[in-house]
Scaffold this motif. Structure first.
Motif, PDB file in Angstrom:
ATOM      1  N   GLY A  31       0.819  -1.212   0.000  1.00  0.00           N
ATOM      2  CA  GLY A  31       0.000   0.000   0.000  1.00  0.00           C
ATOM      3  C   GLY A  31       0.849   1.258   0.000  1.00  0.00           C
ATOM      4  N   THR A  35       0.225   3.765  -3.003  1.00  0.00           N
ATOM      5  CA  THR A  35      -0.419   5.016  -2.557  1.00  0.00           C
ATOM      6  C   THR A  35      -1.869   5.103  -3.040  1.00  0.00           C
ATOM      7  N   TRP A  38      -4.015   2.027  -4.329  1.00  0.00           N
ATOM      8  CA  TRP A  38      -4.018   0.917  -3.373  1.00  0.00           C
ATOM      9  C   TRP A  38      -5.083  -0.129  -3.701  1.00  0.00           C
ATOM     10  N   VAL A 167      -1.211  11.615   0.478  1.00  0.00           N
ATOM     11  CA  VAL A 167      -0.385  10.451   0.154  1.00  0.00           C
ATOM     12  C   VAL A 167       0.641  10.809  -0.900  1.00  0.00           C
ATOM     13  N   SER A 170       2.678   7.153  -6.417  1.00  0.00           N
ATOM     14  CA  SER A 170       2.928   5.718  -6.561  1.00  0.00           C
ATOM     15  C   SER A 170       4.296   5.467  -7.197  1.00  0.00           C
ATOM     16  N   SER A 242      -0.868   2.911   2.527  1.00  0.00           N
ATOM     17  CA  SER A 242      -1.151   4.034   1.627  1.00  0.00           C
ATOM     18  C   SER A 242      -1.312   5.334   2.409  1.00  0.00           C
ATOM     19  N   SER A 245       1.948   6.837   3.649  1.00  0.00           N
ATOM     20  CA  SER A 245       3.017   7.011   2.649  1.00  0.00           C
ATOM     21  C   SER A 245       3.575   8.431   2.630  1.00  0.00           C
TER      22      SER A 245
END
Length: 430
Positions: A31, A35, A38, A167, A170, A242, A245
């Motif tokens: 996760g 991010t 997820w 967050v 990714s 996530s 993050s």
């Protein structure tokens, strides 16, 4: 004991034997890296770490024998070899891995003791439980699992509802769904299903259950309950990763196991404060321990059955599995994961198709279907395993690029599915 009480004890025991080191450590980092994507990694993770393992339990509910029954339609020789390979893998990789994770996360940070001492005490306790196997199901289901679930729910509940920063971006390469699928492989839960399912059946037999239909319903229902519990915990842990993050700094140059441990400690500290470290230590130790007990007991049960239900064989197998656990359990968790990867690439696809073929209606799963689908899966699994050692080989690269999903290590999926359709379904239709 009432039926409902026994159902939940069995379901809790199943959940606990599934939920080991990888199940706790893998989802948060997944996760953290995905991010805002997820949900894709969650979907992939659920397929390989929840759906397929629960299908394995449903297959056990139908067969109500041993792991040998999973592959006997291919051939008795194949099934015997498959069982031996699975049990050797189980006691040589996932079981010692639980001791290594317990040492690195629960014991060493708090006591600074040597890995040999940790693995020795750990597997001595595993052996005590394995030698008293008639009490295993009740003790795990009544006491250990509720404690694991309580600690997990506390961490997840606080973590999800506390305020968070935005967050991060990714960092997963490629489609996140495949990252989740491959990470779910690392839990060993499909292999765990065919091992642990046998433990549940024998435990129910020892408790006096004799009715096939009664056991089938009990095992199937407990499997679905355990599956729902695993789904909730995995989704919660992935979402936690996530959410944190943008707040917890993880050195991405570290090995994956160090990143996972660092993140999990950070989440525990953020949700429960200083006491979070103690809770995390207990959680990891309990989750790992119940899995090791399930693997050791299942392996000893199988070899006992091979030798005319000899209790001495059961005892000797349990002792050998625990000694092996002590020796390998001293290794760094990272190295055990590295050893596991090529093995998983080869044996996991075969295990998955055997689970699938034992769940579908029997009229579509004849011995010929078993032989053809497993044979095709075996061939593609060999290519994936070889590729791990020779990733730059031009022939393997071209081969994997030609096969759909081949570059994601799922090149076996389409050939196995087409083989099943052609041999299993087409003649029925005509």
């Amino acid at each position: 004991m009432s039926q409902n009480k026994e159902l939940f004890i069995t379901a809790f025991a199943l959940f606990s034997m599934f939920f080991g080191a990888g199940n706790l450590l893998l989802p948060p980092l997944l996760g953290y890296q995905a991010t805002d994507e997820w949900y894709w990694v969650t979907l992939g993770f659920m397929i390989t770490a929840v759906v397929i393992p629960i299908f394995g339990i449903l297959a056990h509910a139908r067969l109500q024998g041993s792991m040998f029954d999973f592959g006997k339609k291919v051939s008795p020789v194949f099934s015997t070899l498959f069982c031996i390979v699975i049990y050797v893998i189980a006691v040589a990789i996932p079981s010692p891995r639980t001791a290594a994770a317990t040492h690195e996360i629960s014991i060493f940070p708090n006591f600074g003791t040597d890995a040999l001492l940790t693995s020795s005490v750990y597997f001595a306790l595993v052996l005590v439980f394995a030698l008293n196997r008639s009490k295993v199901l009740n003790f795990i289901g009544k006491f250990l699992t509720p404690l694991i679930v309580l600690i997990l729910l506390t961490i997840i509940g606080i973590g999800l509802f506390m305020p968070h920063k935005e967050v991060a971006t990714s960092i997963i390469e490629g489609f996140p769904l495949f990252a989740g699928l491959l990470e779910g492989y690392q839990t060993f839960d499909a292999i765990g299903a065919v091992v642990i399912g046998g433990v549940i059946i024998i435990s129910l037999n020892l408790k006096g259950h004799s009715s096939y239909e009664e056991k089938k319903k009990l095992i199937a229902k407990s499997g679905w309950i355990a599956g729902f519990g695993l789904f909730a915990m995995y989704a919660g842990l992935i979402l936690l990763g996530s959410y944190f993050s943008g707040e917890i700094e993880v050195d991405m140059s570290q090995t994956n196991d160090m990143k996972r441990a660092t993140l999990l400690r950070g989440i525990s500290l953020a949700t429960l404060g200083n006491i979070g470290t103690a809770f995390l230590s207990v959680l990891v130790a309990l989750a790992c321990f119940t899995t090791a007990v399930g693997i050791t007991t299942g392996t000893a049960d199988y070899f006992k059955g091979l030798f005319k239900n000899s209790q001495q064989v059961y005892n000797n197998t349990a002792i050998f599995a625990c000694i092996l656990g002590v020796v390998i359990g001293q290794l760094d968790f990272h190295y055990i994961i590295i050893i596991a990867v090529p093995v998983l690439k080869f044996i996991y696809p075969i295990t998955i198709v055997l689970i699938f073929l034992n769940v579908v209606p029997q009229k579509y799963a004849t011995p010929l279907v078993f032989q053809a689908v497993v044979g095709i899966t075996f061939i593609f699994g060999v290519f994936d395993a070889i590729n791990f050692f020779y990733p730059e080989n031009s022939f393997l690269i071209n081969f994997r690029e030609t096969i759909p999903l081949g570059m994601y290590d799922f090149g076996w999926v389409l050939p196995a599915f087409v083989t099943f359709l052609v041999i299993g379904l087409m003649p029925k239709k005509s």
